[in-house]
Motif scaffolding. Structure first.
Motif, PDB file in Angstrom:
ATOM      1  N   TRP A 187      11.386   1.521 -17.499  1.00  0.00           N
ATOM      2  CA  TRP A 187      10.004   1.137 -17.795  1.00  0.00           C
ATOM      3  C   TRP A 187      10.023   0.332 -19.080  1.00  0.00           C
ATOM      4  CZ3 TRP A 187       8.483   1.876 -13.305  1.00  0.00           C
ATOM      5  CH2 TRP A 187       8.610   3.066 -12.609  1.00  0.00           C
ATOM      6  N   GLY A 188       9.679  -0.936 -18.981  1.00  0.00           N
ATOM      7  CA  GLY A 188       9.801  -1.856 -20.105  1.00  0.00           C
ATOM      8  C   GLY A 188       8.513  -2.120 -20.854  1.00  0.00           C
ATOM      9  N   ARG A 189       8.610  -3.110 -21.747  1.00  0.00           N
ATOM     10  CA  ARG A 189       7.523  -3.393 -22.683  1.00  0.00           C
ATOM     11  C   ARG A 189       6.365  -4.177 -22.081  1.00  0.00           C
ATOM     12  NH1 ARG A 189      11.576  -5.658 -25.516  1.00  0.00           N
ATOM     13  NH2 ARG A 189      10.307  -7.494 -25.830  1.00  0.00           N
ATOM     14  N   SER A 190       6.582  -4.973 -21.053  1.00  0.00           N
ATOM     15  CA  SER A 190       5.528  -5.884 -20.593  1.00  0.00           C
ATOM     16  C   SER A 190       4.414  -5.212 -19.805  1.00  0.00           C
ATOM     17  CB  SER A 190       6.135  -7.008 -19.752  1.00  0.00           C
ATOM     18  OG  SER A 190       6.643  -6.490 -18.537  1.00  0.00           O
ATOM     19  N   ASP A 191       4.602  -3.999 -19.358  1.00  0.00           N
ATOM     20  CA  ASP A 191       3.540  -3.357 -18.571  1.00  0.00           C
ATOM     21  C   ASP A 191       3.214  -1.963 -19.107  1.00  0.00           C
ATOM     22  OD1 ASP A 191       5.942  -2.221 -17.323  1.00  0.00           O
ATOM     23  OD2 ASP A 191       5.880  -3.969 -16.031  1.00  0.00           O
ATOM     24  N   LEU A 192       4.081  -0.979 -18.926  1.00  0.00           N
ATOM     25  CA  LEU A 192       3.793   0.381 -19.402  1.00  0.00           C
ATOM     26  C   LEU A 192       3.470   0.386 -20.893  1.00  0.00           C
ATOM     27  CD1 LEU A 192       3.913   3.568 -18.816  1.00  0.00           C
ATOM     28  CD2 LEU A 192       6.094   3.389 -20.008  1.00  0.00           C
ATOM     29  N   MET A 193       4.283  -0.297 -21.674  1.00  0.00           N
ATOM     30  CA  MET A 193       4.120  -0.249 -23.128  1.00  0.00           C
ATOM     31  C   MET A 193       2.994  -1.156 -23.618  1.00  0.00           C
ATOM     32  SD  MET A 193       8.009   0.271 -24.389  1.00  0.00           S
ATOM     33  CE  MET A 193       9.068   1.434 -23.525  1.00  0.00           C
TER      34      MET A 193
ATOM     35  N   GLY B 240       0.783  -1.231   0.000  1.00  0.00           N
ATOM     36  CA  GLY B 240       0.000   0.000   0.000  1.00  0.00           C
ATOM     37  C   GLY B 240       0.813   1.277   0.000  1.00  0.00           C
ATOM     38  N   ARG B 241       2.132   1.166   0.176  1.00  0.00           N
ATOM     39  CA  ARG B 241       2.983   2.359   0.116  1.00  0.00           C
ATOM     40  C   ARG B 241       3.083   2.831  -1.320  1.00  0.00           C
ATOM     41  NH1 ARG B 241       8.412   1.980   3.426  1.00  0.00           N
ATOM     42  NH2 ARG B 241       8.414   4.180   2.864  1.00  0.00           N
ATOM     43  N   SER B 242       3.025   4.143  -1.480  1.00  0.00           N
ATOM     44  CA  SER B 242       2.991   4.724  -2.806  1.00  0.00           C
ATOM     45  C   SER B 242       4.020   5.830  -2.913  1.00  0.00           C
ATOM     46  CB  SER B 242       1.585   5.281  -3.058  1.00  0.00           C
ATOM     47  OG  SER B 242       1.467   5.770  -4.353  1.00  0.00           O
ATOM     48  N   GLY B 243       4.578   5.988  -4.100  1.00  0.00           N
ATOM     49  CA  GLY B 243       5.532   7.058  -4.323  1.00  0.00           C
ATOM     50  C   GLY B 243       5.780   7.282  -5.796  1.00  0.00           C
ATOM     51  N   LEU B 244       6.361   8.423  -6.087  1.00  0.00           N
ATOM     52  CA  LEU B 244       6.732   8.754  -7.456  1.00  0.00           C
ATOM     53  C   LEU B 244       8.090   8.152  -7.772  1.00  0.00           C
ATOM     54  CD1 LEU B 244       5.659  12.497  -7.455  1.00  0.00           C
ATOM     55  CD2 LEU B 244       4.505  10.614  -8.636  1.00  0.00           C
ATOM     56  N   ILE B 245       8.183   7.471  -8.912  1.00  0.00           N
ATOM     57  CA  ILE B 245       9.447   6.858  -9.338  1.00  0.00           C
ATOM     58  C   ILE B 245       9.759   7.344 -10.748  1.00  0.00           C
ATOM     59  CG2 ILE B 245      10.706   4.735  -9.810  1.00  0.00           C
ATOM     60  CD1 ILE B 245       8.882   3.290  -7.841  1.00  0.00           C
ATOM     61  N   PRO B 246      10.863   8.078 -10.923  1.00  0.00           N
ATOM     62  CA  PRO B 246      11.277   8.445 -12.280  1.00  0.00           C
ATOM     63  C   PRO B 246      12.010   7.270 -12.915  1.00  0.00           C
ATOM     64  CG  PRO B 246      12.759   9.425 -10.671  1.00  0.00           C
ATOM     65  CD  PRO B 246      11.701   8.693  -9.897  1.00  0.00           C
ATOM     66  N   GLY B 247      11.727   7.023 -14.171  1.00  0.00           N
ATOM     67  CA  GLY B 247      12.390   5.928 -14.874  1.00  0.00           C
ATOM     68  C   GLY B 247      12.568   6.251 -16.336  1.00  0.00           C
ATOM     69  N   LEU B 248      13.476   5.533 -16.932  1.00  0.00           N
ATOM     70  CA  LEU B 248      13.797   5.702 -18.344  1.00  0.00           C
ATOM     71  C   LEU B 248      12.903   4.794 -19.174  1.00  0.00           C
ATOM     72  CD1 LEU B 248      15.872   6.946 -20.373  1.00  0.00           C
ATOM     73  CD2 LEU B 248      17.264   4.906 -19.971  1.00  0.00           C
ATOM     74  N   LEU B 249      12.272   5.343 -20.212  1.00  0.00           N
ATOM     75  CA  LEU B 249      11.531   4.505 -21.150  1.00  0.00           C
ATOM     76  C   LEU B 249      12.535   3.630 -21.873  1.00  0.00           C
ATOM     77  CD1 LEU B 249       9.074   7.085 -22.738  1.00  0.00           C
ATOM     78  CD2 LEU B 249       8.531   5.325 -21.065  1.00  0.00           C
ATOM     79  N   ASP B 250      12.328   2.315 -21.849  1.00  0.00           N
ATOM     80  CA  ASP B 250      13.327   1.408 -22.411  1.00  0.00           C
ATOM     81  C   ASP B 250      12.642   0.311 -23.215  1.00  0.00           C
ATOM     82  OD1 ASP B 250      15.433  -0.247 -23.035  1.00  0.00           O
ATOM     83  OD2 ASP B 250      16.214  -0.346 -20.996  1.00  0.00           O
ATOM     84  N   SER B 251      12.556   0.521 -24.525  1.00  0.00           N
ATOM     85  CA  SER B 251      11.913  -0.469 -25.393  1.00  0.00           C
ATOM     86  C   SER B 251      12.740  -1.751 -25.492  1.00  0.00           C
ATOM     87  CB  SER B 251      11.667   0.113 -26.786  1.00  0.00           C
ATOM     88  OG  SER B 251      12.891   0.419 -27.417  1.00  0.00           O
ATOM     89  N   GLY B 252      13.974  -1.715 -25.046  1.00  0.00           N
ATOM     90  CA  GLY B 252      14.802  -2.916 -25.034  1.00  0.00           C
ATOM     91  C   GLY B 252      14.648  -3.742 -23.776  1.00  0.00           C
ATOM     92  N   ALA B 253      13.913  -3.222 -22.792  1.00  0.00           N
ATOM     93  CA  ALA B 253      13.676  -3.953 -21.540  1.00  0.00           C
ATOM     94  C   ALA B 253      12.369  -4.732 -21.673  1.00  0.00           C
ATOM     95  CB  ALA B 253      13.609  -2.989 -20.359  1.00  0.00           C
ATOM     96  N   ASP B 254      12.450  -6.045 -21.518  1.00  0.00           N
ATOM     97  CA  ASP B 254      11.237  -6.859 -21.594  1.00  0.00           C
ATOM     98  C   ASP B 254      10.279  -6.503 -20.466  1.00  0.00           C
ATOM     99  OD1 ASP B 254      12.183  -8.229 -23.814  1.00  0.00           O
ATOM    100  OD2 ASP B 254      13.060  -9.827 -22.611  1.00  0.00           O
TER     101      ASP B 254
END
Length: 131
Positions: free
Chosen positions: A107-113, A26-40
């Motif tokens: 941030w990879g392809r299996s969820d965000l993308m 239930g803990r929540s926070g902002l996480i900055p991440g790199l968009l990475d189409s090479g990450a599964d």
């Protein structure tokens, strides 16, 4: 939604996206991440696992490959929830992989993308998220 590239101090201006992530605890926070189409999958630094409520029984160990070579992944078996703060009605599950030595989120392809079409416009130093 158009997003300008940002510099978070991790190697210059890049296509970084900030997600609001809520772990199984239930803990929540902002996480900055790199968009990475090479990450599964989404990859997070190992230190995020206990903060998000993941323990040994929630993680399965496997071997993976990153740019630097072979790495040990701790794969979540219970999803977290995430959304782009500018689009709070689009909540989606993520099953992150936690990696020791990882410096920032990918941030990879299996969820965000799977939720958004992602268009990288490197010459313009921006990217677009569309549904």
């Amino acid at each position: 939604m158009l997003v300008a590239y940002r510099d978070f101090g991790w190697g210059g201006v890049r296509p970084y996206l900030v997600l609001q992530v809520t772990g199984p605890n239930g803990r929540s926070g902002l996480i900055p991440g790199l968009l990475d189409s090479g990450a599964d999958n989404t990859v997070l630094p190992a230190g995020y696992a206990p903060l998000m409520g993941y323990a040994g029984g929630d993680l399965v160990t496997s071997q993976g490959t990153q740019v630097g070579g072979s790495v040990t992944l701790r794969n979540a078996t219970t999803p977290s929830r995430a959304y782009v703060p500018e689009m709070p009605n689009v909540v989606f599950p993520i099953l992150p992989c936690f990696v020791h030595g990882c410096q920032n989120a990918l941030w990879g392809r299996s969820d965000l993308m799977q939720q958004f079409d992602v268009t990288i416009m490197d010459r313009r130093q921006q990217f677009a998220l569309t549904r």
